[in-house]
Design an enzyme around this catalytic site. Structure first.
Site, PDB file in Angstrom:
ATOM      1  N   ASP A 292     -10.422 -10.927   1.583  1.00  0.00           N
ATOM      2  CA  ASP A 292     -10.961 -10.109   0.488  1.00  0.00           C
ATOM      3  C   ASP A 292     -12.334  -9.495   0.762  1.00  0.00           C
ATOM      4  O   ASP A 292     -12.502  -8.287   0.671  1.00  0.00           O
ATOM      5  CB  ASP A 292     -10.989 -10.953  -0.808  1.00  0.00           C
ATOM      6  CG  ASP A 292     -11.558 -10.218  -1.990  1.00  0.00           C
ATOM      7  OD1 ASP A 292     -11.205  -9.038  -2.146  1.00  0.00           O
ATOM      8  OD2 ASP A 292     -12.347 -10.804  -2.758  1.00  0.00           O
TER       9      ASP A 292
ATOM     10  N   CYS B 261       9.120   1.623  -4.474  1.00  0.00           N
ATOM     11  CA  CYS B 261       8.741   2.025  -5.836  1.00  0.00           C
ATOM     12  C   CYS B 261       9.672   3.126  -6.375  1.00  0.00           C
ATOM     13  O   CYS B 261       9.971   3.164  -7.567  1.00  0.00           O
ATOM     14  CB  CYS B 261       7.299   2.533  -5.867  1.00  0.00           C
ATOM     15  SG  CYS B 261       6.086   1.204  -5.855  1.00  0.00           S
TER      16      CYS B 261
HETATM   17 FE1  SF4 Z   1       6.081   0.407  -7.974  1.00  0.00          FE
HETATM   18 FE2  SF4 Z   1       4.500   0.446 -10.132  1.00  0.00          FE
HETATM   19 FE3  SF4 Z   1       7.153   0.484 -10.426  1.00  0.00          FE
HETATM   20 FE4  SF4 Z   1       5.960  -1.721  -9.587  1.00  0.00          FE
HETATM   21  S1  SF4 Z   1       5.690  -0.735 -11.604  1.00  0.00           S
HETATM   22  S2  SF4 Z   1       7.804  -0.778  -8.728  1.00  0.00           S
HETATM   23  S3  SF4 Z   1       4.282  -0.864  -8.373  1.00  0.00           S
HETATM   24  S4  SF4 Z   1       5.878   2.065  -9.465  1.00  0.00           S
END
Ligand code: SF4
Ligand code: SF4
Length: 383
Positions: A134, A188
């Site tokens: 981090d 995503c």
């Molecule tokens: Fe991707 Fe955001 Fe959907 Fe999660 S909520 S799958 S991070 S687009």
């Protein structure tokens, strides 16, 4: 030296010391990250907590002589409390985000990385390594993405298929040429749930975050929080999980592999009023071991005041008026003034008016005036 064989041994060993996922990456420069960081700098999206030297953040060769590989690790953390706090009527509590549950994760990951270093050096005594978690120069997320730990979600978190985004990340640069793993495909797709869930619109399309708008960052600052974000903070004392809890990839993900990560419910969901009265020593004893305590007592107390305003907790009014009158910290007096105005009523008005007589700090004076205006506005809209 057979580096593939050593890599396999490291993977096997990592499982025995509580590392939940491991990946290997090259040390070539992080060009895409560099462009993103430069864009962020231009737009003023940085938090100010980052390593200021962009070159160091994107070029592992500047951090270790003859850097040849980076080992990325991930440890899964719980998303649900095993033991819940017993809520009593009228009691108001704040919340620390999941990344601050249990012992500070920096300590836990450093322990795992140290064990891994010792293992590697037991095999190759002349191996050179540099580990970070981090606060190091490298971006944990960029390394994890390249090492195939997970993909970088639109919420700017690394999402692993196994544990969702509820993972802590750390890495080790080495001078050993381990074969690299492949990055993972971005899953995503057309989902935008995290963007929709973000209370402040801090997520920008294309996997960018405007830290200046992000509640997680705002809760860690030490100054007055801009008025437009205070209502959005709700009862968060540290961090924000909204863009993670909204993510379908996190559905049903709740892992309890590491005893040190188990939260004490009374501490990560504490009663708000007692937080206002903590001495430095009490704060250290009660909260000092949490990742969320790294900025000290003041931000947590300021956020507790905002949370009491969020609940419009009239029973906190006298405590807030006392803070406004007596606290030596202008941020605490100013935030208290705002909270008193939010709670409203005759007693709130009296407390604020009294404070106008002796308050010297111009920022706090402004907060008091703003709070009195809020009360007046509320009264007018009710009549
Ligand atoms: Fe991707 Fe955001 Fe959907 Fe999660 S909520 S799958 S991070 S687009
Ligand atoms: Fe938005 Fe909270 Fe995620 Fe920050 S942590 S981007 S404020 S949802």
């Amino acid at each position: 030296m057979d580096y593939q064989k050593l890599k396999d041994e490291i993977i096997e060993y990592s499982k025995t010391i509580g590392i939940d996922k491991i990946g290997f990456a090259s040390t070539s420069t992080f060009d895409e990250l560099k462009n993103r960081l430069l864009r962020q700098q231009e737009l003023g999206y940085q938090s100010g907590f980052e390593e200021p030297d962009i070159e160091k953040r994107v070029n592992p060769a500047l951090l270790l002589d003859e850097a040849r590989s980076i080992i990325a690790i991930a440890l899964a953390y719980p998303s649900k409390m095993r033991i819940r706090v017993e809520s009593k009527k009228g009691e108001r509590r704040g919340i620390f985000s999941r990344a601050s549950w249990g012992i500070d994760y920096h300590v836990i990951l450093r322990d795992r990385l140290l064990k891994l270093e010792q293992f590697i050096q037991s095999k190759i005594p002349e191996a050179r390594v540099k580990s970070m978690v981090d606060t190091g120069e490298l971006s944990d997320r960029a390394v994890a993405e390249r090492a195939g730990i997970g993909w970088s979600g639109k919420n700017c978190a690394i999402i692993t298929p196994e544990f969702g985004s509820y993972v802590y990340l750390g890495e080790m640069i080495t001078n050993l040429p381990f074969p690299a793993d492949e990055p993972m495909e971005d899953r995503c797709g057309s989902c935008t749930k995290c963007l929709e869930a973000c209370p402040t619109g801090a997520l920008v399309q294309g996997g960018q975050i405007n830290a200046q708008k992000c509640i997680s960052f705002l809760t860690q600052t030490k100054d007055l929080i801009p008025v437009e974000y205070r209502d959005k903070i709700g009862n968060r004392l540290y961090g924000c999980d909204s863009c993670q809890t909204a993510c379908p990839e996190n559905k049903g993900k709740d892992f309890h592999f590491h005893e040190e990560m188990e939260p004490n419910p009374e501490e990560i969901k504490p009663l708000l009023k007692p937080v206002l009265a903590l001495s430095n020593r009490e704060f250290k004893t009660k909260f000092g071991y949490l990742a969320g305590a790294w900025r000290g007592k003041k931000p947590i107390q300021r956020n507790a005041i905002i949370a009491l305003a969020h609940f419009k907790d009239e029973s906190a009014l006298e405590d807030l008026i006392n803070l406004l009158k007596e606290d030596t910290r202008s941020v605490i007096r100013g935030t208290s003034a705002w909270a008193i105005g939010k709670i409203g009523g005759q007693r709130a008005k009296e407390g604020l008016e009294q404070a106008t007589e002796f308050e010297q700090d111009p920022n706090v004076q402004q907060e008091i005036q703003h709070a009195l205006e809020m009360i007046l506005k509320n009264k007018t809209s009710k009549s």
